[in-house]
Design a protein around this motif. Structure first.
Motif, PDB file in Angstrom:
ATOM      1  N   GLN A 158       0.852  -1.200   0.000  1.00  0.00           N
ATOM      2  CA  GLN A 158       0.000   0.000   0.000  1.00  0.00           C
ATOM      3  C   GLN A 158       0.885   1.247   0.000  1.00  0.00           C
ATOM      4  O   GLN A 158       1.861   1.331   0.752  1.00  0.00           O
ATOM      5  CB  GLN A 158      -0.912   0.002   1.225  1.00  0.00           C
ATOM      6  N   VAL A 159       0.538   2.199  -0.832  1.00  0.00           N
ATOM      7  CA  VAL A 159       1.344   3.412  -0.978  1.00  0.00           C
ATOM      8  C   VAL A 159       0.813   4.481  -0.023  1.00  0.00           C
ATOM      9  O   VAL A 159      -0.397   4.682   0.091  1.00  0.00           O
ATOM     10  CB  VAL A 159       1.281   3.923  -2.436  1.00  0.00           C
ATOM     11  N   GLY A 160       1.738   5.146   0.672  1.00  0.00           N
ATOM     12  CA  GLY A 160       1.350   6.197   1.601  1.00  0.00           C
ATOM     13  C   GLY A 160       2.539   6.566   2.465  1.00  0.00           C
ATOM     14  O   GLY A 160       3.648   6.065   2.241  1.00  0.00           O
ATOM     15  N   VAL A 161       2.318   7.429   3.447  1.00  0.00           N
ATOM     16  CA  VAL A 161       3.405   7.847   4.328  1.00  0.00           C
ATOM     17  C   VAL A 161       3.713   6.689   5.289  1.00  0.00           C
ATOM     18  O   VAL A 161       2.840   6.261   6.053  1.00  0.00           O
ATOM     19  CB  VAL A 161       3.009   9.116   5.119  1.00  0.00           C
ATOM     20  N   PRO A 162       4.944   6.151   5.246  1.00  0.00           N
ATOM     21  CA  PRO A 162       5.265   5.019   6.124  1.00  0.00           C
ATOM     22  C   PRO A 162       5.103   5.416   7.595  1.00  0.00           C
ATOM     23  O   PRO A 162       5.483   6.519   7.992  1.00  0.00           O
ATOM     24  CB  PRO A 162       6.743   4.732   5.811  1.00  0.00           C
ATOM     25  N   MET A 163       4.519   4.515   8.346  1.00  0.00           N
ATOM     26  CA  MET A 163       4.295   4.807   9.770  1.00  0.00           C
ATOM     27  C   MET A 163       4.711   3.603  10.588  1.00  0.00           C
ATOM     28  O   MET A 163       4.149   2.523  10.444  1.00  0.00           O
ATOM     29  CB  MET A 163       2.818   5.135  10.012  1.00  0.00           C
ATOM     30  N   HIS A 164       5.717   3.815  11.450  1.00  0.00           N
ATOM     31  CA  HIS A 164       6.098   2.786  12.399  1.00  0.00           C
ATOM     32  C   HIS A 164       5.358   3.092  13.687  1.00  0.00           C
ATOM     33  O   HIS A 164       5.511   4.165  14.260  1.00  0.00           O
ATOM     34  CB  HIS A 164       7.614   2.771  12.621  1.00  0.00           C
ATOM     35  N   LEU A 165       4.534   2.153  14.126  1.00  0.00           N
ATOM     36  CA  LEU A 165       3.653   2.378  15.278  1.00  0.00           C
ATOM     37  C   LEU A 165       4.127   1.531  16.450  1.00  0.00           C
ATOM     38  O   LEU A 165       4.213   0.310  16.336  1.00  0.00           O
ATOM     39  CB  LEU A 165       2.231   1.976  14.869  1.00  0.00           C
ATOM     40  N   ILE A 185      -4.378  -4.386  14.986  1.00  0.00           N
ATOM     41  CA  ILE A 185      -4.547  -3.023  14.464  1.00  0.00           C
ATOM     42  C   ILE A 185      -5.141  -3.108  13.060  1.00  0.00           C
ATOM     43  O   ILE A 185      -4.937  -4.099  12.355  1.00  0.00           O
ATOM     44  CB  ILE A 185      -3.236  -2.201  14.396  1.00  0.00           C
ATOM     45  N   TRP A 186      -5.876  -2.077  12.675  1.00  0.00           N
ATOM     46  CA  TRP A 186      -6.340  -1.973  11.295  1.00  0.00           C
ATOM     47  C   TRP A 186      -6.681  -0.529  10.963  1.00  0.00           C
ATOM     48  O   TRP A 186      -7.017   0.263  11.843  1.00  0.00           O
ATOM     49  CB  TRP A 186      -7.516  -2.907  11.004  1.00  0.00           C
ATOM     50  N   SER A 187      -6.546  -0.184   9.687  1.00  0.00           N
ATOM     51  CA  SER A 187      -6.921   1.158   9.243  1.00  0.00           C
ATOM     52  C   SER A 187      -7.275   1.094   7.766  1.00  0.00           C
ATOM     53  O   SER A 187      -6.989   0.097   7.091  1.00  0.00           O
ATOM     54  CB  SER A 187      -5.772   2.158   9.434  1.00  0.00           C
ATOM     55  N   CYS A 188      -7.870   2.160   7.283  1.00  0.00           N
ATOM     56  CA  CYS A 188      -8.123   2.247   5.846  1.00  0.00           C
ATOM     57  C   CYS A 188      -6.821   2.646   5.147  1.00  0.00           C
ATOM     58  O   CYS A 188      -5.870   3.089   5.782  1.00  0.00           O
ATOM     59  CB  CYS A 188      -9.241   3.241   5.544  1.00  0.00           C
ATOM     60  N   ASN A 189      -6.787   2.494   3.834  1.00  0.00           N
ATOM     61  CA  ASN A 189      -5.593   2.860   3.080  1.00  0.00           C
ATOM     62  C   ASN A 189      -5.614   4.366   2.753  1.00  0.00           C
ATOM     63  O   ASN A 189      -6.489   5.111   3.212  1.00  0.00           O
ATOM     64  CB  ASN A 189      -5.400   1.954   1.857  1.00  0.00           C
ATOM     65  N   ALA A 190      -4.641   4.808   1.945  1.00  0.00           N
ATOM     66  CA  ALA A 190      -4.463   6.246   1.716  1.00  0.00           C
ATOM     67  C   ALA A 190      -5.681   6.890   1.059  1.00  0.00           C
ATOM     68  O   ALA A 190      -5.905   8.096   1.191  1.00  0.00           O
ATOM     69  CB  ALA A 190      -3.214   6.486   0.869  1.00  0.00           C
ATOM     70  N   THR A 191      -6.485   6.078   0.368  1.00  0.00           N
ATOM     71  CA  THR A 191      -7.672   6.650  -0.267  1.00  0.00           C
ATOM     72  C   THR A 191      -8.958   6.161   0.404  1.00  0.00           C
ATOM     73  O   THR A 191     -10.037   6.214  -0.178  1.00  0.00           O
ATOM     74  CB  THR A 191      -7.685   6.368  -1.786  1.00  0.00           C
ATOM     75  N   GLY A 192      -8.838   5.658   1.641  1.00  0.00           N
ATOM     76  CA  GLY A 192     -10.024   5.436   2.464  1.00  0.00           C
ATOM     77  C   GLY A 192     -10.682   4.084   2.381  1.00  0.00           C
ATOM     78  O   GLY A 192     -11.793   3.920   2.877  1.00  0.00           O
ATOM     79  N   ALA A 193     -10.017   3.064   1.788  1.00  0.00           N
ATOM     80  CA  ALA A 193     -10.639   1.741   1.693  1.00  0.00           C
ATOM     81  C   ALA A 193     -10.034   0.782   2.719  1.00  0.00           C
ATOM     82  O   ALA A 193      -8.815   0.776   2.947  1.00  0.00           O
ATOM     83  CB  ALA A 193     -10.466   1.170   0.289  1.00  0.00           C
ATOM     84  N   TYR A 194     -10.886  -0.045   3.310  1.00  0.00           N
ATOM     85  CA  TYR A 194     -10.441  -1.092   4.228  1.00  0.00           C
ATOM     86  C   TYR A 194     -10.292  -2.409   3.463  1.00  0.00           C
ATOM     87  O   TYR A 194     -11.099  -2.718   2.585  1.00  0.00           O
ATOM     88  CB  TYR A 194     -11.474  -1.329   5.322  1.00  0.00           C
ATOM     89  N   SER A 195      -9.310  -3.193   3.879  1.00  0.00           N
ATOM     90  CA  SER A 195      -9.215  -4.560   3.360  1.00  0.00           C
ATOM     91  C   SER A 195     -10.166  -5.455   4.149  1.00  0.00           C
ATOM     92  O   SER A 195     -10.706  -5.046   5.183  1.00  0.00           O
ATOM     93  CB  SER A 195      -7.780  -5.068   3.526  1.00  0.00           C
ATOM     94  N   ALA A 280       0.456  12.978  -2.377  1.00  0.00           N
ATOM     95  CA  ALA A 280      -0.115  11.855  -3.150  1.00  0.00           C
ATOM     96  C   ALA A 280       0.201  10.557  -2.415  1.00  0.00           C
ATOM     97  O   ALA A 280       1.265  10.456  -1.779  1.00  0.00           O
ATOM     98  CB  ALA A 280       0.504  11.819  -4.546  1.00  0.00           C
ATOM     99  N   PRO A 281      -0.674   9.552  -2.466  1.00  0.00           N
ATOM    100  CA  PRO A 281      -1.973   9.523  -3.158  1.00  0.00           C
ATOM    101  C   PRO A 281      -3.157  10.014  -2.311  1.00  0.00           C
ATOM    102  O   PRO A 281      -4.278   9.967  -2.784  1.00  0.00           O
ATOM    103  CB  PRO A 281      -2.140   8.035  -3.473  1.00  0.00           C
ATOM    104  N   TYR A 282      -2.874  10.467  -1.086  1.00  0.00           N
ATOM    105  CA  TYR A 282      -3.970  10.914  -0.200  1.00  0.00           C
ATOM    106  C   TYR A 282      -4.802  12.008  -0.887  1.00  0.00           C
ATOM    107  O   TYR A 282      -6.013  12.064  -0.753  1.00  0.00           O
ATOM    108  CB  TYR A 282      -3.424  11.457   1.124  1.00  0.00           C
ATOM    109  N   ASN A 283      -4.096  12.889  -1.617  1.00  0.00           N
ATOM    110  CA  ASN A 283      -4.783  14.045  -2.210  1.00  0.00           C
ATOM    111  C   ASN A 283      -5.638  13.689  -3.431  1.00  0.00           C
ATOM    112  O   ASN A 283      -6.285  14.550  -4.008  1.00  0.00           O
ATOM    113  CB  ASN A 283      -3.773  15.156  -2.541  1.00  0.00           C
ATOM    114  N   THR A 284      -5.640  12.393  -3.792  1.00  0.00           N
ATOM    115  CA  THR A 284      -6.532  11.994  -4.889  1.00  0.00           C
ATOM    116  C   THR A 284      -7.911  11.595  -4.359  1.00  0.00           C
ATOM    117  O   THR A 284      -8.823  11.318  -5.121  1.00  0.00           O
ATOM    118  CB  THR A 284      -5.951  10.804  -5.683  1.00  0.00           C
ATOM    119  N   ASN A 285      -8.044  11.531  -3.031  1.00  0.00           N
ATOM    120  CA  ASN A 285      -9.322  11.161  -2.405  1.00  0.00           C
ATOM    121  C   ASN A 285     -10.214  12.399  -2.352  1.00  0.00           C
ATOM    122  O   ASN A 285      -9.898  13.364  -1.658  1.00  0.00           O
ATOM    123  CB  ASN A 285      -9.034  10.640  -0.991  1.00  0.00           C
TER     124      ASN A 285
END
Ligand SMILES: *[C@@H]1O[C@H](CO)[C@@H](O)[C@H](O)[C@H]1NC(C)=O
Ligand SMILES: *[C@@H]1O[C@H](CO)[C@@H](O)[C@H](O)[C@H]1NC(C)=O
Ligand SMILES: *[C@@H]1O[C@H](CO)[C@@H](O)[C@H](O)[C@H]1NC(C)=O
Ligand SMILES: *[C@@H]1O[C@H](CO)[C@@H](O)[C@H](O)[C@H]1NC(C)=O
Length: 371
Positions: A158-165, A185-195, A280-285
């Motif tokens: 998944q493309v986005g800002v890498p986050m070490h939590l 843990i779970w979150s949506c991806n950079a454009t708001g979709a969950y797996s 990008a790609p957050y700003n494409t949402n």
């Protein structure tokens, strides 16, 4: 007085909760009184946990754990910077922070005012205020998948800002690290979709990106590599956390059993969200972003005990270099939040499946019992 203002705050939250639910899930009907009752009960529970938790902060054991935490976080950041070839890159200087309300007035950007260097005391960067780190149990949402893989890296391309939590779990009754504890843990991806879920617009049952499970170490710590979440309709940017007490690790790299002792969501500083969303790609949402203040769930922070905003530091001088994000969470391990932690789907050896009995709203907001 306090209870009146608490109630007003709760009422305000409920209004935004209702409106955010109706935006996110058109056609659903909710009982306002039940939601109000629910919110109040969670608030009381949070206050109780906070009371136990505040007793922990001064113990010798707790101080020693804090000291280890500083060293661990500094070492992880050092390692992450080395892995990215950033050792000569200065940390970014602090951005101009907008005015945040309430908890948002406290910036969680630990990329402090001046450039950091090897002489900057670790406590300046990696310390946390024990009085501000409790996250009470919170809402689960309709996208939990049970039975995900035990793994630290959940990115799956998944493309986005890498986050070490880094999450550290402490037992609020004994003040000791919670170990072993199984953490989802779970979150949506950079454009708001969950797996993992079959709901329209999400990734589908056969995807597992940005979901994973870890078991805490002797200091109650888990580490994940993920990306900074994007956003979707009606919700502020958030990362879900759910813990299982008493679970068994299975040979196939999943787990079973135990009970859900904690569920919560981490929210992020507005300035950080805005900075990430501009890339990008957050700003494409194109879905409008819901601010922290407008999100119904950040409202749980209406108590002084609750800080749902984790600390963070940028690993280099660009967001694309990644973030190190950390939080300490106080958990009452005997709490059973199973009724709120229901799963929309489950992962099995033959892939993902819908949970046939799942009805988030019926479970999260049950009708009043007779009598
Ligand atoms: C290191 O950073 C501190 C502030 O965190 C600053 O006061 C000091 O001058 C810096 N030292 C060097 C060698 O850059
Ligand atoms: C830590 O919390 C205490 C009590 O709420 C507060 O007075 C203090 O300013 C906080 N310190 C930091 C560094 O946030
Ligand atoms: C997020 O996931 C959805 C569903 O799998 C996919 O269509 C979309 O391209 C993903 N977003 C990014 C930025 O990869
Ligand atoms: C792992 O093993 C358990 C127990 O046999 C099984 O129920 C589950 O479906 C398996 N999960 C995966 C992802 O293989």
């Amino acid at each position: 007085m306090a209870s009146v203002s608490r109630l007003l705050a709760v009422a305000a939250i409920c209004v935004s909760l209702l409106s955010s639910f109706s935006t996110a899930h058109p056609g659903e009907h909710h009982d306002k009184i039940e939601i109000l009752k629910e919110m109040r009960e969670r608030g009381i529970e949070a206050a109780k946990q906070q009371e136990s938790w505040s007793k922990c902060s001064n113990s010798e054991e707790s101080q020693a754990r804090q000291e280890r935490a500083l060293q661990r976080r500094a070492a992880i950041v050092q390692q992450l910077r080395e892995e990215r070839g950033l050792t000569d890159t200065p940390f970014i200087t602090r951005r101009n922070m907008a005015q945040f309300k309430q908890w948002e007035t406290k910036s969680h950007d630990k990329t402090t005012g001046s450039r950091l260097n090897s002489t900057t005391p670790e406590a300046t960067v990696f310390g946390t205020n024990l009085s501000c780190i409790l996250a009470p149990d919170n809402a689960n949402g309709p996208y939990y998948v049970l039975g995900e893989h035990i793994r630290s890296n959940v990115v799956e391309g998944q493309v986005g800002v890498p986050m070490h939590l880094e999450l550290q779990f402490i037992d609020v009754t004994t003040c000791k690290p919670l170990q072993p504890l199984v953490v989802d843990i779970w979150s949506c991806n950079a454009t708001g979709a969950y797996s993992g879920v079959s709901a329209a617009g999400e990734g589908g049952l056969q995807t597992t990106f940005l979901r994973g499970v870890q078991q805490t170490d002797s200091d109650g710590v888990v580490q994940f590599d993920t990306i900074f979440p994007g956003h979707y309709s009606g919700r502020a940017t958030h990362e879900h956390i759910l813990t299982h007490t008493g679970a068994t690790i299975l040979p196939n790299g999943t787990f079973s059993g135990g009970h859900i002792s904690h569920l919560s969501q981490l929210f992020f500083d507005t300035a950080l969200i805005n900075a990430v969303e501009a890339t990008a790609p957050y700003n494409t949402n194109k879905i409008p972003h819901t601010t922290n203040d407008a999100d119904g769930f950040t409202g749980y922070s209406a108590t002084a005990a609750y800080d749902p905003f984790p600390n963070y530091i940028m690993l280099g001088n660009k967001l694309s270099h990644g973030l190190f994000v950390w939080a300490e969470l106080g958990v009452q391990p005997t709490n059973d939040q199973g009724v709120y932690g229901t799963n929309a789907a489950y992962l099995a050896a033959d892939g993902g499946h819908d949970n046939p009995g799942f009805n988030f709203f019926a479970i999260a907001f049950p009708p009043p019992t007779a009598g």
